[in-house]
Design an enzyme around this catalytic site. Structure first.
Site, PDB file in Angstrom:
ATOM      1  N   HIS A  72      39.191  34.417  45.009  1.00 38.89           N
ATOM      2  CA  HIS A  72      38.654  35.260  46.182  1.00 38.89           C
ATOM      3  C   HIS A  72      37.000  34.923  45.643  1.00 38.89           C
ATOM      4  O   HIS A  72      36.526  35.264  47.094  1.00 38.89           O
ATOM      5  CB  HIS A  72      39.393  35.514  47.136  1.00 38.89           C
ATOM      6  CG  HIS A  72      40.553  35.863  47.498  1.00 38.89           C
ATOM      7  ND1 HIS A  72      41.406  34.299  47.921  1.00 38.89           N
ATOM      8  CD2 HIS A  72      41.865  36.414  47.484  1.00 38.89           C
ATOM      9  CE1 HIS A  72      42.570  34.770  47.792  1.00 38.89           C
ATOM     10  NE2 HIS A  72      42.755  36.200  47.687  1.00 38.89           N
ATOM     11  N   GLU A 114      47.471  26.115  41.282  1.00 35.67           N
ATOM     12  CA  GLU A 114      47.293  27.138  42.000  1.00 35.67           C
ATOM     13  C   GLU A 114      48.383  27.934  42.150  1.00 35.67           C
ATOM     14  O   GLU A 114      48.849  26.914  43.172  1.00 35.67           O
ATOM     15  CB  GLU A 114      45.689  27.417  42.611  1.00 35.67           C
ATOM     16  CG  GLU A 114      45.379  28.428  43.544  1.00 35.67           C
ATOM     17  CD  GLU A 114      44.681  28.097  44.685  1.00 35.67           C
ATOM     18  OE1 GLU A 114      43.903  27.270  44.601  1.00 35.67           O
ATOM     19  OE2 GLU A 114      43.976  29.370  45.253  1.00 35.67           O
ATOM     20  N   ASP A 162      34.221  27.088  37.515  1.00 34.53           N
ATOM     21  CA  ASP A 162      33.157  26.545  36.812  1.00 34.53           C
ATOM     22  C   ASP A 162      34.134  26.367  35.181  1.00 34.53           C
ATOM     23  O   ASP A 162      34.229  25.067  35.182  1.00 34.53           O
ATOM     24  CB  ASP A 162      32.115  26.998  36.546  1.00 34.53           C
ATOM     25  CG  ASP A 162      30.556  27.173  37.223  1.00 34.53           C
ATOM     26  OD1 ASP A 162      31.289  26.454  38.251  1.00 34.53           O
ATOM     27  OD2 ASP A 162      30.016  27.945  37.713  1.00 34.53           O
ATOM     28  N   HIS A 208      50.478  31.722  44.313  1.00 33.80           N
ATOM     29  CA  HIS A 208      50.490  32.197  44.532  1.00 33.80           C
ATOM     30  C   HIS A 208      51.464  33.014  45.097  1.00 33.80           C
ATOM     31  O   HIS A 208      52.320  32.121  45.666  1.00 33.80           O
ATOM     32  CB  HIS A 208      49.503  33.224  45.816  1.00 33.80           C
ATOM     33  CG  HIS A 208      48.377  32.200  45.419  1.00 33.80           C
ATOM     34  ND1 HIS A 208      46.700  33.539  45.008  1.00 33.80           N
ATOM     35  CD2 HIS A 208      47.412  31.449  45.244  1.00 33.80           C
ATOM     36  CE1 HIS A 208      46.078  32.795  44.585  1.00 33.80           C
ATOM     37  NE2 HIS A 208      45.947  31.569  45.138  1.00 33.80           N
ATOM     38  N   TYR A 241      54.430  41.203  46.804  1.00 34.46           N
ATOM     39  CA  TYR A 241      54.391  40.704  45.759  1.00 34.46           C
ATOM     40  C   TYR A 241      56.369  40.211  45.511  1.00 34.46           C
ATOM     41  O   TYR A 241      56.565  39.540  44.881  1.00 34.46           O
ATOM     42  CB  TYR A 241      54.027  40.452  44.678  1.00 34.46           C
ATOM     43  CG  TYR A 241      52.739  40.787  45.735  1.00 34.46           C
ATOM     44  CD1 TYR A 241      52.105  39.448  45.826  1.00 34.46           C
ATOM     45  CD2 TYR A 241      51.683  42.299  45.592  1.00 34.46           C
ATOM     46  CE1 TYR A 241      50.783  39.672  46.260  1.00 34.46           C
ATOM     47  CE2 TYR A 241      50.494  41.969  45.764  1.00 34.46           C
ATOM     48  CZ  TYR A 241      49.433  41.054  46.535  1.00 34.46           C
ATOM     49  OH  TYR A 241      48.888  40.473  46.608  1.00 34.46           O
ATOM     50  N   ASN A 260      47.324  31.663  38.336  1.00 39.56           N
ATOM     51  CA  ASN A 260      47.545  32.473  39.551  1.00 39.56           C
ATOM     52  C   ASN A 260      46.591  33.738  39.568  1.00 39.56           C
ATOM     53  O   ASN A 260      46.067  34.532  38.175  1.00 39.56           O
ATOM     54  CB  ASN A 260      48.554  33.507  39.659  1.00 39.56           C
ATOM     55  CG  ASN A 260      48.720  34.579  40.628  1.00 39.56           C
ATOM     56  OD1 ASN A 260      47.846  34.289  41.655  1.00 39.56           O
ATOM     57  ND2 ASN A 260      49.845  35.143  41.425  1.00 39.56           N
ATOM     58  N   ARG A 272      53.881  46.783  42.710  1.00 38.51           N
ATOM     59  CA  ARG A 272      53.207  46.396  43.457  1.00 38.51           C
ATOM     60  C   ARG A 272      53.536  46.004  44.405  1.00 38.51           C
ATOM     61  O   ARG A 272      53.991  44.764  44.780  1.00 38.51           O
ATOM     62  CB  ARG A 272      52.108  45.347  42.892  1.00 38.51           C
ATOM     63  CG  ARG A 272      50.720  45.314  43.071  1.00 38.51           C
ATOM     64  CD  ARG A 272      50.051  44.525  42.778  1.00 38.51           C
ATOM     65  NE  ARG A 272      49.441  43.983  43.204  1.00 38.51           N
ATOM     66  CZ  ARG A 272      48.508  42.672  43.439  1.00 38.51           C
ATOM     67  NH1 ARG A 272      48.545  41.840  42.524  1.00 38.51           N
ATOM     68  NH2 ARG A 272      47.295  42.784  44.212  1.00 38.51           N
ATOM     69  N   PRO A 288      44.318  39.781  37.242  1.00 38.63           N
ATOM     70  CA  PRO A 288      44.085  41.085  37.988  1.00 38.63           C
ATOM     71  C   PRO A 288      45.178  41.583  38.413  1.00 38.63           C
ATOM     72  O   PRO A 288      45.725  41.156  39.499  1.00 38.63           O
ATOM     73  CB  PRO A 288      43.074  41.088  38.616  1.00 38.63           C
ATOM     74  CG  PRO A 288      42.506  40.263  39.299  1.00 38.63           C
ATOM     75  CD  PRO A 288      42.965  39.257  38.085  1.00 38.63           C
ATOM     76  N   ASN A 289      45.997  42.361  37.799  1.00 37.94           N
ATOM     77  CA  ASN A 289      47.260  43.196  38.161  1.00 37.94           C
ATOM     78  C   ASN A 289      48.188  42.940  38.840  1.00 37.94           C
ATOM     79  O   ASN A 289      49.486  43.448  38.896  1.00 37.94           O
ATOM     80  CB  ASN A 289      46.897  44.010  40.092  1.00 37.94           C
ATOM     81  CG  ASN A 289      45.093  44.143  40.422  1.00 37.94           C
ATOM     82  OD1 ASN A 289      45.269  45.883  39.821  1.00 37.94           O
ATOM     83  ND2 ASN A 289      44.116  44.605  41.141  1.00 37.94           N
ATOM     84  N   ARG A 326      41.327  36.790  52.535  1.00 44.33           N
ATOM     85  CA  ARG A 326      42.190  35.821  51.194  1.00 44.33           C
ATOM     86  C   ARG A 326      42.398  34.201  51.076  1.00 44.33           C
ATOM     87  O   ARG A 326      43.173  33.574  50.826  1.00 44.33           O
ATOM     88  CB  ARG A 326      43.148  35.942  51.133  1.00 44.33           C
ATOM     89  CG  ARG A 326      43.611  37.308  49.915  1.00 44.33           C
ATOM     90  CD  ARG A 326      44.928  38.631  50.363  1.00 44.33           C
ATOM     91  NE  ARG A 326      45.206  39.737  50.428  1.00 44.33           N
ATOM     92  CZ  ARG A 326      44.573  40.360  49.112  1.00 44.33           C
ATOM     93  NH1 ARG A 326      44.874  39.946  48.489  1.00 44.33           N
ATOM     94  NH2 ARG A 326      44.976  42.306  49.514  1.00 44.33           N
ATOM     95  N   ALA A 347      43.220  38.323  42.540  1.00 41.32           N
ATOM     96  CA  ALA A 347      42.116  38.556  43.793  1.00 41.32           C
ATOM     97  C   ALA A 347      40.518  37.978  43.677  1.00 41.32           C
ATOM     98  O   ALA A 347      39.744  37.231  43.912  1.00 41.32           O
ATOM     99  CB  ALA A 347      41.977  40.043  43.974  1.00 41.32           C
ATOM    100  N   ARG A 406      47.599  36.284  55.871  1.00 40.93           N
ATOM    101  CA  ARG A 406      46.636  37.586  55.306  1.00 40.93           C
ATOM    102  C   ARG A 406      45.407  38.075  55.459  1.00 40.93           C
ATOM    103  O   ARG A 406      45.322  37.307  56.221  1.00 40.93           O
ATOM    104  CB  ARG A 406      46.955  38.235  54.075  1.00 40.93           C
ATOM    105  CG  ARG A 406      48.597  38.116  53.001  1.00 40.93           C
ATOM    106  CD  ARG A 406      48.760  38.145  51.402  1.00 40.93           C
ATOM    107  NE  ARG A 406      48.962  39.095  51.232  1.00 40.93           N
ATOM    108  CZ  ARG A 406      48.576  40.039  50.387  1.00 40.93           C
ATOM    109  NH1 ARG A 406      48.262  39.204  49.175  1.00 40.93           N
ATOM    110  NH2 ARG A 406      48.174  40.896  49.833  1.00 40.93           N
TER     111      ARG A 406
HETATM  112  C1  DQA Z   1      47.949  36.622  45.199  1.00 37.25           C
HETATM  113  C2  DQA Z   1      46.843  36.606  46.217  1.00 37.25           C
HETATM  114  C3  DQA Z   1      45.441  37.347  46.011  1.00 37.25           C
HETATM  115  O1  DQA Z   1      45.128  37.907  47.251  1.00 37.25           O
HETATM  116  C4  DQA Z   1      45.579  38.651  45.789  1.00 37.25           C
HETATM  117  O2  DQA Z   1      44.897  38.711  45.180  1.00 37.25           O
HETATM  118  C5  DQA Z   1      46.518  38.923  44.566  1.00 37.25           C
HETATM  119  C6  DQA Z   1      48.159  38.966  44.076  1.00 37.25           C
HETATM  120  C7  DQA Z   1      49.612  36.361  45.630  1.00 37.25           C
HETATM  121  O3  DQA Z   1      49.866  35.685  44.028  1.00 37.25           O
HETATM  122  O4  DQA Z   1      49.736  36.263  46.349  1.00 37.25           O
HETATM  123  O5  DQA Z   1      46.482  39.462  43.102  1.00 37.25           O
HETATM  124  O6  DQA Z   1      46.855  35.981  43.621  1.00 37.25           O
END
Ligand code: DQA
Length: 147
Positions: A81, A99, A88, A101, A24, A75, A19, A11-12, A112, A78, A108
């Site tokens: 977390h 993983e 699963d 980020h 980021y 990635n 953003r 998401p996002n 997180r 959110a 942070r």
């Molecule tokens: C993120 C870190 C997460 O905590 C956050 O919710 C994101 C982006 C990162 O790429 O730094 O949406 O995954």
């Protein structure tokens, strides 16, 4: 044989570029995808690069990666977390997972610092901005080659 790597974004992350650029960076997700495709062309890899704001869609794609892919870079935004469902899905798919980020989640907010993904990931790359995706590709490639 060409290996298939799924790169899934949660998401996002479609908003990258505008953003919170102080957190980021200013690189867009489109640009990250293009860089990954360039890396793939140079290393005989097939990349399936996707983004969704919907948790269940990410679950479906992780299952697909388990059936058709050789590796997964995730990635989860959110959902990292919060999502037992993603944990699963990775467990069930048995797909080697890295993983990623962009930000250093440990510098942070406390919420997180916990990841549901890390216990089932080969490793975690965080804090290197958009470069983290290529670092993850290199790490996954080395893993798949057994080095
Ligand atoms: C993120 C870190 C997460 O905590 C956050 O919710 C994101 C982006 C990162 O790429 O730094 O949406 O995954």
């Amino acid at each position: 044989m060409t290996q298939s790597i799924y790169i899934l974004n949660g998401p996002n992350l479609n908003l990258l570029g505008t953003r919170e650029p102080d957190v980021y960076g200013s690189t867009t997700l489109d640009h990250i995808e293009k860089s990954c495709l360039k890396f793939a062309a140079e290393h005989d890899l097939e990349i399936l690069f996707r983004q969704s704001n919907v948790e269940g869609k990410l679950v479906d794609w992780i299952q697909e990666a388990g059936q058709k892919g050789d590796g997964l870079i995730l990635n989860a935004g959110a959902y990292t977390h919060t999502s037992v469902a993603l944990l699963d899905a990775i467990k069930a798919s048995h797909v080697p997972t890295i993983e990623v980020h962009l930000s250093n989640i440990f510098q942070r907010e406390e919420f997180r610092h916990h990841s549901f993904i890390s216990p089932v990931a080969l490793g975690v790359i965080c804090g290197f901005g958009a470069n983290g995706y290529e670092l993850a590709l290199r790490a996954l490639l080395a893993h798949l080659k057994g080095s």
